[in-house]
Structures are given as C-alpha cells and as structure tokens.
Design a protein around this motif. Structure first.
Motif, PDB file in Angstrom:
ATOM      1  N   ILE A 298      17.362  67.364  24.082  1.00  0.00           N
ATOM      2  CA  ILE A 298      17.954  66.285  24.862  1.00  0.00           C
ATOM      3  C   ILE A 298      18.915  65.474  23.988  1.00  0.00           C
ATOM      4  N   ALA A 299      20.144  65.358  24.489  1.00  0.00           N
ATOM      5  CA  ALA A 299      21.168  64.546  23.832  1.00  0.00           C
ATOM      6  C   ALA A 299      21.376  63.269  24.633  1.00  0.00           C
ATOM      7  N   GLU A 300      21.889  62.255  23.966  1.00  0.00           N
ATOM      8  CA  GLU A 300      22.230  60.989  24.625  1.00  0.00           C
ATOM      9  C   GLU A 300      23.578  60.499  24.090  1.00  0.00           C
ATOM     10  N   TYR A 301      24.328  59.865  24.979  1.00  0.00           N
ATOM     11  CA  TYR A 301      25.624  59.307  24.562  1.00  0.00           C
ATOM     12  C   TYR A 301      25.913  58.072  25.392  1.00  0.00           C
ATOM     13  N   VAL A 302      26.030  56.925  24.707  1.00  0.00           N
ATOM     14  CA  VAL A 302      26.428  55.672  25.346  1.00  0.00           C
ATOM     15  C   VAL A 302      27.920  55.479  25.071  1.00  0.00           C
ATOM     16  N   PRO A 303      28.771  55.555  26.082  1.00  0.00           N
ATOM     17  CA  PRO A 303      30.212  55.484  25.824  1.00  0.00           C
ATOM     18  C   PRO A 303      30.685  54.066  25.535  1.00  0.00           C
ATOM     19  N   ASP A 304      31.677  53.969  24.679  1.00  0.00           N
ATOM     20  CA  ASP A 304      32.400  52.720  24.488  1.00  0.00           C
ATOM     21  C   ASP A 304      33.702  52.728  25.287  1.00  0.00           C
ATOM     22  N   LYS A 305      34.159  53.917  25.664  1.00  0.00           N
ATOM     23  CA  LYS A 305      35.366  54.057  26.464  1.00  0.00           C
ATOM     24  C   LYS A 305      35.296  55.375  27.229  1.00  0.00           C
ATOM     25  N   LEU A 306      35.992  55.423  28.343  1.00  0.00           N
ATOM     26  CA  LEU A 306      36.065  56.619  29.177  1.00  0.00           C
ATOM     27  C   LEU A 306      37.475  57.176  29.248  1.00  0.00           C
ATOM     28  N   VAL A 307      38.431  56.441  28.717  1.00  0.00           N
ATOM     29  CA  VAL A 307      39.841  56.763  28.917  1.00  0.00           C
ATOM     30  C   VAL A 307      40.620  56.491  27.631  1.00  0.00           C
TER      31      VAL A 307
ATOM     32  N   VAL B 190      25.787  60.581  28.569  1.00  0.00           N
ATOM     33  CA  VAL B 190      24.696  61.549  28.560  1.00  0.00           C
ATOM     34  C   VAL B 190      23.372  60.798  28.588  1.00  0.00           C
ATOM     35  N   PRO B 191      22.721  60.694  29.750  1.00  0.00           N
ATOM     36  CA  PRO B 191      21.408  60.061  29.822  1.00  0.00           C
ATOM     37  C   PRO B 191      20.304  61.096  29.697  1.00  0.00           C
ATOM     38  N   THR B 192      19.115  60.673  29.349  1.00  0.00           N
ATOM     39  CA  THR B 192      17.968  61.569  29.439  1.00  0.00           C
ATOM     40  C   THR B 192      17.770  61.972  30.896  1.00  0.00           C
ATOM     41  N   PRO B 193      17.349  63.208  31.156  1.00  0.00           N
ATOM     42  CA  PRO B 193      17.083  63.609  32.539  1.00  0.00           C
ATOM     43  C   PRO B 193      16.023  62.759  33.223  1.00  0.00           C
ATOM     44  N   MET B 194      15.206  62.063  32.448  1.00  0.00           N
ATOM     45  CA  MET B 194      14.162  61.232  33.038  1.00  0.00           C
ATOM     46  C   MET B 194      14.749  60.123  33.910  1.00  0.00           C
ATOM     47  N   THR B 195      16.007  59.760  33.721  1.00  0.00           N
ATOM     48  CA  THR B 195      16.614  58.731  34.578  1.00  0.00           C
ATOM     49  C   THR B 195      16.814  59.245  36.002  1.00  0.00           C
ATOM     50  N   GLY B 196      16.982  60.561  36.147  1.00  0.00           N
ATOM     51  CA  GLY B 196      17.241  61.133  37.461  1.00  0.00           C
ATOM     52  C   GLY B 196      18.579  60.716  38.052  1.00  0.00           C
ATOM     53  N   SER B 197      19.505  60.255  37.200  1.00  0.00           N
ATOM     54  CA  SER B 197      20.761  59.677  37.693  1.00  0.00           C
ATOM     55  C   SER B 197      21.994  60.491  37.354  1.00  0.00           C
ATOM     56  N   GLY B 198      21.827  61.606  36.644  1.00  0.00           N
ATOM     57  CA  GLY B 198      22.988  62.324  36.155  1.00  0.00           C
ATOM     58  C   GLY B 198      23.897  62.845  37.253  1.00  0.00           C
ATOM     59  N   PHE B 199      23.320  63.438  38.307  1.00  0.00           N
ATOM     60  CA  PHE B 199      24.146  64.013  39.364  1.00  0.00           C
ATOM     61  C   PHE B 199      24.899  62.919  40.118  1.00  0.00           C
TER      62      PHE B 199
ATOM     63  N   LEU C  42      32.586  51.964  33.481  1.00  0.00           N
ATOM     64  CA  LEU C  42      32.022  51.916  32.134  1.00  0.00           C
ATOM     65  C   LEU C  42      30.720  51.129  32.067  1.00  0.00           C
ATOM     66  N   GLY C  43      30.675  49.939  32.642  1.00  0.00           N
ATOM     67  CA  GLY C  43      29.463  49.132  32.569  1.00  0.00           C
ATOM     68  C   GLY C  43      28.277  49.810  33.228  1.00  0.00           C
ATOM     69  N   ASN C  44      28.511  50.441  34.367  1.00  0.00           N
ATOM     70  CA  ASN C  44      27.427  51.112  35.082  1.00  0.00           C
ATOM     71  C   ASN C  44      26.840  52.263  34.272  1.00  0.00           C
ATOM     72  N   VAL C  45      27.706  53.100  33.715  1.00  0.00           N
ATOM     73  CA  VAL C  45      27.187  54.279  33.027  1.00  0.00           C
ATOM     74  C   VAL C  45      26.570  53.914  31.678  1.00  0.00           C
ATOM     75  N   ARG C  46      27.091  52.880  31.019  1.00  0.00           N
ATOM     76  CA  ARG C  46      26.441  52.424  29.790  1.00  0.00           C
ATOM     77  C   ARG C  46      25.017  51.954  30.088  1.00  0.00           C
ATOM     78  N   GLY C  47      24.865  51.193  31.147  1.00  0.00           N
ATOM     79  CA  GLY C  47      23.539  50.715  31.512  1.00  0.00           C
ATOM     80  C   GLY C  47      22.591  51.845  31.859  1.00  0.00           C
ATOM     81  N   MET C  48      23.100  52.871  32.535  1.00  0.00           N
ATOM     82  CA  MET C  48      22.275  54.023  32.893  1.00  0.00           C
ATOM     83  C   MET C  48      21.732  54.722  31.643  1.00  0.00           C
ATOM     84  N   VAL C  49      22.608  54.992  30.683  1.00  0.00           N
ATOM     85  CA  VAL C  49      22.164  55.687  29.472  1.00  0.00           C
ATOM     86  C   VAL C  49      21.202  54.812  28.677  1.00  0.00           C
TER      87      VAL C  49
END
Length: 382
Positions: free
Chosen positions: A294-303, A316-325, A360-367
């Motif tokens: 399992i890899a994880e990545y909290v982005p600082d930028k998307l663009v 890249v969140p852990t699959p345990m979040t169930g939020s990837g899709f 960006l804020g949403n996906v950072r929080g998810m990871v």
C-alpha cells in the motif's frame, strides 16, 4: 533521431470539437477522464503501457459504485446496448474487472477517443502553446493538455510536482484473492454485505461478488477477500516490490514463497471464521493470491501549467477509505469541465488552476484521513 509528432486526428465533425488532450494511463481514472473530456467536446488520445486487455486483479473490489454513477460517466448512449448493466451482490460493491470492462466498452465506442496500447511514456513537457509526452520509442504526442492518470507510480507527476514525485510505502500490504462460491461448502452462506473483521492485529474484508458472467444467483457468485497485513514487509523489500520507501510493484503468485503461503494458511485457520477462512485456503491451495504493497500520497499540487493529475496519480489513499473510485470520478468530471472552459474561454493553464482549487483540499483530506488508519495499524509515528 527523428521524432514523430502527432496532433491527435479524429473522425467526426471537427467544427463541433474544441481542443485535444493526451491522457496517460487507461485504468479506471484514465478511462473516466477520457470519457468526461470527450463528452465536454475535447478530443482524446490515451496512452497505455500495457496491452489491450488489463491485467486481472484477483479479488479487487470497488465500493460506492452504482449503475447510475457509471451511466453518468459513460453517457446515456453507452448505458444500454453492448454493455450490460452491472449486477451487484453487496450494495454498491463491484468487481474491479467488471467496472473496468464497462468503462472500456464506452471508450471503445467513442469516436473521439483513441486508445494506444503498448505505449510507454518516458517524459512530459510543455511550452506556452501546448503540452506533450515522449514515449519510449521516441514518438511525441502533443495536445492542449496532458493529464496524468498513470497511477501511484506516475510519470506525469514528475512534471507536475518534481520536488515530490513519489508515493511512499504505508508500511503494510494487502493479500487479495478470489474464488467461486461453488468451491465452498454449501453450508457456508455468504453475508449480504461486506464483512470487516479483525484478529491478531490484522484486518480482513470479505465480500460477495457477481460471478464471471454477472450472475448473482446462489452458488454462481464469487467470493473476494482483502487481508491487511503489516508483518511481511521484509518480503516486499527482498522481492523489489518496495525499494527504499517507494512501492514499485505487487507480489505475484510466483513471488510468494511456499513457506509464506503455509504461514498464511495457518494464520487463516486461527484468525478468520467461515466462509472467509475456506475462501482464503482455497486461493492459497491454487496459488491464486497476490500481495499489494500500500502506497500513500498527499498532494501539494495537482497542476503545473498545462499538466494535470487525476486519480492515483494525483492522490493515493489507503483502500480502507473506500473513496478512491468516487474521488477519481470527481477528478475526471472537474478536470474535463476546467479544460473545456479553458479551451473555449480563458487560457488552459488558468482553467486548470481552477480544477486544482476545486479538488486539492478535498483529496488531501481524504488521504490524510486514511493515514490515521495506516499509522494506527502499523504503529508508525506521523
């Protein structure tokens, strides 16, 4: 050396199409992004390093997937016809392969999307007027934008975030397996939903899935399981699956020593109840098990200018979040909306900046929420 330049030619009425995008990667996020871009009037060339058929993902399942959600991204013209509606055993749970097949059928039916398999991307670059990728055979593919949908080991991420290019190892792996319900004793009834179990410091997710033909009839279904395990990190390093703190690849069945399989079988006997114990033992006996670090990545930028990231290339969140899709779907729709607006109105780079501000804020929080589980599970400090 001669470099082949392509400007993404397309069939159809060019007067009604605006802009061209290169999408790197044809997994779920890439397919959804290509469809969203095409629906927004943007022509798409997809570059995929593997062949036309995806590698099988034994036991991999997706949560939060509904028929309506897939119809939204594929478009109503693809919701019927050759692509049969998905069937589900547990609410909202689908096999990875079934969802991929549905999305791929929609891409194949879209005249404004060209998918080029066996195309390995080596680098990306851009200037004031366009962005491009260079493949391993030195072909160059150019468009208004390049979208990285190439997973946790993204090449495009190097162009977007060169100071933070790698997803990092979370400190554990997931063993995955898939078997037929008919392989289990008739008395081993499957639950109606996902089972989440804990034992010996490990976690197990077990889930019923439709059969290979989509059937949900009793006895014809499949049984998937995902076993969270933090005790085999040495094996990951020995096999090159994890190098330093970077995940490189999964463990195939041939990578897993017999002693490890016997150990897993013994632990399954002790830790897990029926029917999951029997499902795991069946997979181990058939060597139908893979191990995914399992890899994880909290982005600082998307663009970065005309380069953008979606899906696991972006976060890249852990699959345990169930939020990837669902996160990948929202990325696809948001980046397509931004690109269409940029091509038709302001500059593309400014429009992609709006995509980053929106997501960006949403996906950072998810990871980061998933990292709390990972640190608790492995005992690692923040």
């Amino acid at each position: 050396m001669t470099t082949a330049m392509r400007d993404v030619p397309r069939s159809g009425n060019r007067d009604e199409r605006q802009g061209a995008a290169i999408v790197v990667g044809a997994s779920l996020a890439g397919l959804m992004t290509a469809l969203a871009l095409s629906h927004a009037g943007v022509d798409v060339t997809m570059l995929e390093r593997s062949g036309a058929a995806p590698r099988a993902r034994k036991g991999a399942a997706l949560g939060g997937v509904s028929e309506g959600l897939l119809s939204r991204i594929t478009g109503s013209r693809h919701a019927q016809g050759d692509s049969a509606p998905l069937s589900s055993v547990a609410p909202g749970v689908q096999s990875w392969m079934a969802v991929h097949a549905r999305l791929r059928a929609a891409v194949d039916a879209d005249p404004y999307i060209e998918l080029r398999p066996h195309t390995l991307v080596r680098s990306v670059d851009q200037d004031a007027d366009s962005a491009w990728v260079i493949a391993s055979d030195q072909q160059t593919f150019r468009g208004d934008v390049v979208i990285g949908a190439d997973g946790h080991g993204s090449v495009v991420r190097v162009g977007v975030a060169p100071d933070k290019p790698d997803a990092t190892f979370a400190g554990y792996l997931i063993w995955l397996g898939l078997t037929n319900e008919s392989s289990l004793a008739s008395s081993r009834r499957l639950p109606r939903d996902v089972d989440i179990l804990s034992g010996g410091g490990d976690y197990l997710l077990g889930y019923p899935l439709p059969g290979p033909d989509g059937s949900v009839a009793l006895g014809s279904r499949q049984v998937g399981w995902a076993w969270y395990d933090a005790s085999h990190n040495d094996l990951l390093c020995e096999t090159g699956s994890v190098v330093g703190n970077v995940v490189r690849r999964s463990l195939t069945s041939g990578d897993i020593p017999e002693a490890t399989l016997r150990e897993l079988a013994d632990k399954a006997e002790d830790l897990w109840p029926s029917p999951w114990r029997e499902a795991i033992l069946d997979c181990i006996e058939r060597r139908a098990v893979i191990g995914t670090p399992i890899a994880e990545y909290v982005p600082d930028k998307l663009v970065n200018g005309r380069l953008a990231l979606v899906g696991d290339a972006a976060h890249v969140p852990t699959p345990m979040t169930g939020s990837g899709f669902s996160a990948s779907l929202h990325d696809a729709e948001a980046v397509a909306e931004a690109i269409a607006a940029g091509v038709r109105g302001s500059t593309v780079a400014q429009a992609l900046g709006e995509y980053e501000r929106k997501r960006l804020g949403n996906v950072r929080g998810m990871v980061q929420s998933g990292q709390q589980f990972s640190r608790s599970f492995t005992g690692r400090a923040a």
